[in-house]
Design a protein around this motif. Structure first.
Motif, short mmCIF file in Angstrom:
data_model
loop_
_atom_site.label_atom_id
_atom_site.label_comp_id
_atom_site.label_asym_id
_atom_site.label_seq_id
_atom_site.Cartn_x
_atom_site.Cartn_y
_atom_site.Cartn_z
N GLY A 382 69.07 25.46 -5.05
CA GLY A 382 68.91 24.41 -4.07
C GLY A 382 67.47 24.04 -3.79
N GLN A 383 66.56 24.98 -4.01
CA GLN A 383 65.15 24.71 -3.72
C GLN A 383 64.48 23.81 -4.76
OE1 GLN A 383 62.68 27.98 -2.03
NE2 GLN A 383 64.46 29.24 -2.50
N GLU A 384 65.17 23.53 -5.84
CA GLU A 384 64.56 22.72 -6.89
C GLU A 384 64.67 21.22 -6.60
OE1 GLU A 384 64.16 23.57 -10.73
OE2 GLU A 384 64.77 25.66 -10.70
N ARG A 385 65.32 20.84 -5.52
CA ARG A 385 65.54 19.41 -5.29
C ARG A 385 64.23 18.66 -5.06
NH1 ARG A 385 66.82 22.44 -0.94
NH2 ARG A 385 66.26 21.77 1.18
N GLU A 386 63.28 19.25 -4.37
CA GLU A 386 62.03 18.53 -4.07
C GLU A 386 61.15 18.37 -5.31
OE1 GLU A 386 60.04 19.96 -0.62
OE2 GLU A 386 61.81 19.75 0.66
N PRO A 387 60.87 19.42 -6.09
CA PRO A 387 60.09 19.19 -7.31
C PRO A 387 60.81 18.30 -8.32
CG PRO A 387 60.82 21.50 -7.16
CD PRO A 387 61.08 20.86 -5.84
N ALA A 388 62.14 18.37 -8.35
CA ALA A 388 62.90 17.50 -9.25
C ALA A 388 62.72 16.03 -8.87
CB ALA A 388 64.38 17.87 -9.24
N ALA A 389 62.60 15.75 -7.58
CA ALA A 389 62.40 14.37 -7.13
C ALA A 389 61.05 13.83 -7.59
CB ALA A 389 62.50 14.30 -5.61
N GLU A 390 60.03 14.67 -7.58
CA GLU A 390 58.71 14.24 -8.06
C GLU A 390 58.75 13.99 -9.56
OE1 GLU A 390 56.36 13.36 -6.09
OE2 GLU A 390 57.47 14.03 -4.33
N THR A 391 59.46 14.82 -10.30
CA THR A 391 59.61 14.60 -11.74
C THR A 391 60.36 13.31 -12.00
OG1 THR A 391 59.60 16.99 -12.19
CG2 THR A 391 60.55 15.56 -13.88
N CYS A 392 61.37 13.05 -11.20
CA CYS A 392 62.14 11.80 -11.34
C CYS A 392 61.24 10.59 -11.15
CB CYS A 392 63.29 11.80 -10.33
SG CYS A 392 64.35 10.35 -10.43
N TRP A 393 60.36 10.66 -10.16
CA TRP A 393 59.45 9.55 -9.91
C TRP A 393 58.52 9.32 -11.10
CZ3 TRP A 393 59.44 5.41 -7.37
CH2 TRP A 393 58.27 4.71 -7.06
N GLU A 394 58.11 10.39 -11.76
CA GLU A 394 57.28 10.26 -12.95
C GLU A 394 58.07 9.58 -14.09
OE1 GLU A 394 54.75 13.14 -16.05
OE2 GLU A 394 55.44 13.92 -14.11
N LEU A 395 59.33 9.93 -14.22
CA LEU A 395 60.17 9.31 -15.25
C LEU A 395 60.44 7.84 -14.95
CD1 LEU A 395 62.72 12.21 -15.83
CD2 LEU A 395 60.95 11.43 -17.43
N VAL A 396 60.52 7.49 -13.68
CA VAL A 396 60.65 6.09 -13.30
C VAL A 396 59.44 5.31 -13.79
CG1 VAL A 396 60.57 4.50 -11.32
CG2 VAL A 396 62.20 6.39 -11.34
N GLY A 397 58.25 5.87 -13.62
CA GLY A 397 57.04 5.22 -14.13
C GLY A 397 57.09 5.01 -15.62
N THR A 398 57.59 6.01 -16.35
CA THR A 398 57.72 5.89 -17.80
C THR A 398 58.71 4.78 -18.17
OG1 THR A 398 57.24 8.24 -18.08
CG2 THR A 398 58.34 7.13 -19.91
N ALA A 399 59.82 4.69 -17.44
CA ALA A 399 60.82 3.66 -17.71
C ALA A 399 60.25 2.27 -17.45
CB ALA A 399 62.06 3.90 -16.84
N LYS A 400 59.46 2.11 -16.41
CA LYS A 400 58.83 0.82 -16.13
C LYS A 400 57.88 0.43 -17.25
CE LYS A 400 58.97 0.94 -11.04
NZ LYS A 400 58.15 1.01 -9.82
N GLU A 401 57.11 1.38 -17.72
CA GLU A 401 56.16 1.11 -18.81
C GLU A 401 56.90 0.73 -20.07
OE1 GLU A 401 53.84 4.61 -19.16
OE2 GLU A 401 52.81 4.36 -17.24
N ALA A 402 58.00 1.42 -20.38
CA ALA A 402 58.78 1.11 -21.58
C ALA A 402 59.35 -0.29 -21.50
CB ALA A 402 59.89 2.14 -21.76
#
Length: 409
Positions: A382-402
């Motif tokens: 359960g504690q992984e939800r916060e770091p996972a959200a930051e990783t998700c935001w990084e992947l959103v940036g990659t999707a926008k660039e693509a």
């Protein structure tokens, strides 16, 4: 595998039900509980003739979500696919009478094969590892090529609008889970970081993939597959709780999470579990001996998938996508998927897959908070939800660039 029962059920009541409704399962029976399964408690049932079965049930008590723990859906799709070329265990019965064991359950065949907890598939030769991954990909393609109408699944889900429904569902689920109050600390679980920004991106049609609707598993990954005991092939797909009619990108992105996450993963800090959990808990106690904060790499990030030094035998992400695209290019594939090349849709798909994981981690934290979790590792996961959200935001940036790069071609 299976061990002591952490969440007891009424065995005499179960045996009475089996004797009346499933006489081929000979009573008396014995029960053990599997260690896996963050959502639905799962048991190994052994009959008096020593034949083994698997029982999956909803958790006890008031459930946090009306959309989760759908064992009825698991039973329906497994039963529907039994006579197709999709590898599934045989389903024996579904019981929705909660007076039998306290919640709805179903019983299926026990598949005597190999389950690998990590997608690196350790303990096999390089050539076997590659062939096992290929079998996983082709198994997924077979599922996606299944015509829902031919197997009685035409009402299993809506044929269009999958990702918009997912956005709506996970928005509501995240909000509900955030309000869960820990029985000891009296603190709420809280929202996922960057929730508003993430949902704003996923809701924009200009970024979304073209709509498609096929039978999907909902959590397709290596540890939800059973491989033959000696051959490098899949003999069964497990854990169908999130199955529906939806976009094939969802399953493919989920399978590719180790390839997506490992190159960008950052260490996470896991706090030790509470020392005095509530005595009213219906959850198994944490098995952790951790007393100090622990820093490690996040779940689903594996050294074997490092781009600099991948484990021998693991196919590249490009090979996996090519295997899949080739498999759905033939005449067996329906119009919703025939000829689909997922490469262009993948950046958006893996970002959304990470968002979904954030909500899943939050859900595990919420079930731990109300002491309804089925796994002893719930506190840690359960504690992984916060770091996972930051990783998700990084992947959103990659999707926008693509998306921007494709627009300039």
């Amino acid at each position: 595998m299976a061990g002591p029962v952490r969440q007891p059920i009424d065995l005499p009541s179960l045996e009475r039900y089996l004797s009346t409704n499933v006489p081929e399962i000979q009573c008396p029976v014995t029960l053990k509980q599997f260690g896996f399964g963050q959502s639905n408690p799962t048991y190994l049932l052994t009959s008096s003739s020593q034949k083994r079965y698997v029982l999956r049930k909803k958790p006890p008590g008031q459930l946090l979500s009306k959309t989760a723990h759908k064992v009825e859906r698991e039973y329906r799709i497994i039963h529907a696919l039994e006579n197709t070329d999709v590898s599934v265990p045989k389903a024996y019965c579904l019981c929705t009478d909660e007076t039998v064991v306290g919640s709805a359950f179903y019983i299926m065949e026990f598949l005597d094969g190999r389950i690998f907890e990590e997608p690196s598939i350790a303990g096999v030769s390089d050539s076997e590892r590659r062939e096992m991954w290929r079998s996983a990909v082709l198994t997924l393609a077979k599922l996606h090529q299944t015509d829902p109408k031919k197997v009685g699944l035409e009402t299993f889900g809506k044929p269009s609008g999958f990702y918009q429904r997912q956005i709506n569902t996970f928005t509501q689920l995240e909000d509900s889970q955030a309000k869960a109050i820990d029985v000891d600390s009296r603190q709420p679980v809280g929202n996922i970081p960057r929730k508003t920004e993430l949902l704003s991106f996923f809701a924009q049609p200009k970024y979304q993939p073209k709509d498609r609707g096929v039978p999907i598993h909902g959590d397709f990954k290596i540890d939800n597959l059973v491989f033959h005991k000696t051959e490098p092939r899949v003999i069964g797909i497990l854990d169908w709780e999130m199955s529906t009619i939806g976009h094939p990108l969802s399953d493919l992105a989920n399978l590719l999470v180790p390839y997506t996450l490992t190159p960008i993963a950052k260490p996470v800090t896991i706090l030790p579990p509470p020392q005095n959990p509530s005595t009213t808990s219906r959850s198994p106690p944490s098995q952790s001996t951790q007393t100090q904060p622990l820093t490690r790499m996040p779940r689903n990030a594996y050294p074997a998938f490092s781009p600099q030094s991948p484990l021998a035998g693991l196919p590249s992400k490009g090979e996996i996508l090519n295997w899949y695209a080739e498999a759905v290019s033939g005449s067996d594939a329906g119009p919703q998927i025939r000829g689909w090349k997922p490469q262009e849709d993948l950046p958006w798909g893996v970002a959304f897959a990470m968002f979904r994981d954030c909500v899943i981690f939050q859900g595990i934290a919420a079930r731990y908070a109300v002491r309804q979790a089925s796994s002893p590792s719930a506190w840690e996961v359960g504690q992984e939800r916060e770091p996972a959200a930051e990783t998700c935001w990084e992947l959103v940036g990659t999707a926008k660039e693509a998306k921007s790069a494709r627009a300039q071609l």
